[in-house]
Design a protein around this motif. Structure first.
Motif, mmCIF file in Angstrom:
data_model
loop_
_atom_site.group_PDB
_atom_site.id
_atom_site.type_symbol
_atom_site.label_atom_id
_atom_site.label_comp_id
_atom_site.label_asym_id
_atom_site.label_seq_id
_atom_site.Cartn_x
_atom_site.Cartn_y
_atom_site.Cartn_z
ATOM 1 N N ARG A 155 0.840 -1.206 0.000
ATOM 2 C CA ARG A 155 0.000 0.000 0.000
ATOM 3 C C ARG A 155 0.874 1.255 0.000
ATOM 4 N NH1 ARG A 155 -2.115 3.790 3.395
ATOM 5 N NH2 ARG A 155 -4.196 4.562 2.802
ATOM 6 N N THR A 156 1.922 1.246 0.819
ATOM 7 C CA THR A 156 2.817 2.402 0.866
ATOM 8 C C THR A 156 3.761 2.439 -0.326
ATOM 9 O OG1 THR A 156 2.759 2.507 3.288
ATOM 10 C CG2 THR A 156 4.661 3.519 2.188
ATOM 11 N N ASN A 157 4.430 1.321 -0.598
ATOM 12 C CA ASN A 157 5.518 1.342 -1.581
ATOM 13 C C ASN A 157 5.044 1.304 -3.031
ATOM 14 O OD1 ASN A 157 7.089 1.307 0.688
ATOM 15 N ND2 ASN A 157 8.119 -0.618 0.251
ATOM 16 N N ILE A 158 3.923 0.664 -3.290
ATOM 17 C CA ILE A 158 3.414 0.608 -4.675
ATOM 18 C C ILE A 158 2.288 1.619 -4.882
ATOM 19 C CG2 ILE A 158 2.359 -0.825 -6.457
ATOM 20 C CD1 ILE A 158 3.739 -3.237 -5.257
ATOM 21 N N ARG A 159 1.202 1.476 -4.129
ATOM 22 C CA ARG A 159 0.111 2.439 -4.297
ATOM 23 C C ARG A 159 0.583 3.859 -3.987
ATOM 24 N NH1 ARG A 159 -5.686 2.988 -4.065
ATOM 25 N NH2 ARG A 159 -6.206 4.980 -3.067
ATOM 26 N N GLY A 160 1.357 4.019 -2.902
ATOM 27 C CA GLY A 160 1.844 5.341 -2.539
ATOM 28 C C GLY A 160 2.693 5.959 -3.628
ATOM 29 N N THR A 161 3.549 5.155 -4.233
ATOM 30 C CA THR A 161 4.374 5.655 -5.338
ATOM 31 C C THR A 161 3.502 6.047 -6.516
ATOM 32 O OG1 THR A 161 6.284 4.355 -4.666
ATOM 33 C CG2 THR A 161 6.197 5.038 -6.972
ATOM 34 N N PHE A 162 2.502 5.235 -6.826
ATOM 35 C CA PHE A 162 1.603 5.548 -7.943
ATOM 36 C C PHE A 162 0.865 6.856 -7.693
ATOM 37 C CE2 PHE A 162 -2.056 5.421 -10.642
ATOM 38 C CZ PHE A 162 -1.648 4.748 -11.780
ATOM 39 N N VAL A 163 0.350 7.027 -6.470
ATOM 40 C CA VAL A 163 -0.415 8.237 -6.145
ATOM 41 C C VAL A 163 0.465 9.488 -6.255
ATOM 42 C CG1 VAL A 163 -1.588 9.464 -4.267
ATOM 43 C CG2 VAL A 163 -2.120 7.065 -4.711
ATOM 44 N N VAL A 164 1.677 9.428 -5.689
ATOM 45 C CA VAL A 164 2.581 10.577 -5.759
ATOM 46 C C VAL A 164 2.990 10.849 -7.206
ATOM 47 C CG1 VAL A 164 4.869 11.429 -5.098
ATOM 48 C CG2 VAL A 164 3.414 10.305 -3.402
ATOM 49 N N ALA A 165 3.303 9.789 -7.953
ATOM 50 C CA ALA A 165 3.702 9.968 -9.351
ATOM 51 C C ALA A 165 2.556 10.543 -10.186
ATOM 52 C CB ALA A 165 4.160 8.637 -9.940
ATOM 53 N N GLN A 166 1.342 10.146 -9.883
ATOM 54 C CA GLN A 166 0.187 10.660 -10.622
ATOM 55 C C GLN A 166 0.026 12.163 -10.413
ATOM 56 O OE1 GLN A 166 -3.964 9.478 -9.447
ATOM 57 N NE2 GLN A 166 -3.951 8.522 -11.488
ATOM 58 N N GLN A 167 0.149 12.599 -9.154
ATOM 59 C CA GLN A 167 0.061 14.034 -8.888
ATOM 60 C C GLN A 167 1.237 14.778 -9.526
ATOM 61 O OE1 GLN A 167 -2.293 16.019 -7.461
ATOM 62 N NE2 GLN A 167 -3.593 14.195 -7.439
ATOM 63 N N ALA A 168 2.420 14.185 -9.461
ATOM 64 C CA ALA A 168 3.583 14.821 -10.087
ATOM 65 C C ALA A 168 3.374 14.967 -11.587
ATOM 66 C CB ALA A 168 4.842 14.001 -9.804
ATOM 67 N N ALA A 169 2.860 13.930 -12.228
ATOM 68 C CA ALA A 169 2.628 13.975 -13.670
ATOM 69 C C ALA A 169 1.621 15.055 -14.040
ATOM 70 C CB ALA A 169 2.146 12.610 -14.157
ATOM 71 N N ARG A 170 0.681 15.290 -13.173
ATOM 72 C CA ARG A 170 -0.345 16.298 -13.445
ATOM 73 C C ARG A 170 0.143 17.714 -13.165
ATOM 74 N NH1 ARG A 170 -5.349 13.143 -10.343
ATOM 75 N NH2 ARG A 170 -5.747 11.579 -11.993
ATOM 76 N N ARG A 171 1.064 17.874 -12.230
ATOM 77 C CA ARG A 171 1.343 19.204 -11.693
ATOM 78 C C ARG A 171 2.736 19.748 -11.958
ATOM 79 N NH1 ARG A 171 -2.380 20.634 -6.742
ATOM 80 N NH2 ARG A 171 -3.476 18.690 -6.402
ATOM 81 N N LEU A 172 3.711 18.912 -12.257
ATOM 82 C CA LEU A 172 5.063 19.441 -12.454
ATOM 83 C C LEU A 172 5.100 20.446 -13.590
ATOM 84 C CD1 LEU A 172 7.237 16.241 -11.927
ATOM 85 C CD2 LEU A 172 7.483 18.387 -10.660
ATOM 86 N N ARG A 173 5.775 21.550 -13.337
ATOM 87 C CA ARG A 173 5.903 22.579 -14.362
ATOM 88 C C ARG A 173 6.966 22.191 -15.388
ATOM 89 N NH1 ARG A 173 5.681 27.919 -10.427
ATOM 90 N NH2 ARG A 173 7.482 26.914 -9.440
ATOM 91 N N THR A 174 6.961 22.898 -16.500
ATOM 92 C CA THR A 174 7.971 22.682 -17.536
ATOM 93 C C THR A 174 9.367 22.773 -16.924
ATOM 94 O OG1 THR A 174 6.532 23.588 -19.238
ATOM 95 C CG2 THR A 174 8.896 23.567 -19.702
#
Length: 246
Positions: free
Chosen positions: A113-132
């Motif tokens: 839950r932490t290492n896989i789902r948590g990584t997916f959740v953080v990566a998803q937000q990063a993919a949506r929000r990281l600036r150029t």
């Protein structure tokens, strides 16, 4: 540097260990930092105080990395307080070491839950929000390759981090956002020392040709490189920062 030109980093697991060192290093490089933490509020506030004492800007935000609403709120804080997100260093994780044959499946579920789902959740937000010009750096482990007994559940969860890193880098084609993983070997953190006797620690330290454990600063230096201008041509890679352990 003005408010609008300051780069902003979100660091999960920022209250201790490699995450804490990454907070210090990225702040020293001039970034405003969101210190994400799960339970160690006092340590997270200490990390913030150290940054502000050095003239930097930081804020601590509690977030369970596997909770998509909490992680979204953490990124909201970065945008509201500092204007956006340029770097995400995902250092939050759990490690449980036991042979597969005896492993409690409820513990496995919590680990994943932490290492896989948590990584997916953080990566998803990063993919949506990281600036150029942004960078996502995830923390994996060299144990994915080393195949040592008792590491099966943990290494399996970090193997998922490696796979996600390679795929997301390609999914973000055209965004000018890099995605990489840093894969430490034995590193002198509280998590590493927990439950290990001195003989085991010395044996693991001797594996590297440099004959020592890595330090959080060793790993944070690689994170900082990938987060900065000099690391822009490194993308879609899993970098083993382990002192030469084969």
């Amino acid at each position: 540097m003005t408010e609008s030109s300051t780069r902003v980093a979100v660091v999960t697991g920022g209250s201790r260990g490699i995450g804490r060192e990454a907070v210090s290093r990225l702040a020293a490089d001039g970034m405003a930092v969101v210190v994400g933490y799960s339970a160690n509020k006092d340590q997270a506030e200490e990390a913030v105080a150290a940054v502000t004492a050095g003239g930097g800007r930081a804020v601590a935000v509690q977030a369970d990395v596997a909770d998509e609403n909490a992680v979204a709120a953490m990124f909201d804080t970065a945008e509201i307080r500092f204007g956006g997100v340029d770097v995400v260093a995902h250092a939050a994780g759990k490690m449980v070491l036991e042979p597969l044959v005896d492993f409690d499946l409820s513990v496995l579920d919590d680990l994943h839950r932490t290492n896989i789902r948590g990584t997916f959740v953080v990566a998803q937000q990063a993919a949506r929000r990281l600036r150029t010009g942004g960078a996502l750096i995830m923390l994996s482990t060299s144990m994915v390759k080393h195949a040592m007994p008792t590491y099966g559940p943990y290494a399996a969860s970090k193997g998922a981090v490696d796979a996600l890193t390679l795929i997301l880098a390609r999914e973000l084609r055209g965004r000018d956002v890099t995605v990489n993983a840093v894969s430490p070997g034995p590193t002198a953190t509280d998590l590493f020392f927990e439950g290990r006797d001195q003989a085991t620690i010395e044996r693991l330290a001797a594996q590297a040709p440099l004959e020592r454990l890595g330090t959080p600063a060793d790993i944070a230096a690689v994170v900082a490189f990938l987060a900065g201008a000099e690391g822009r041509w490194v993308n879609g890679q899993v970098i083993r920062a382990n002192g030469g352990v084969v």
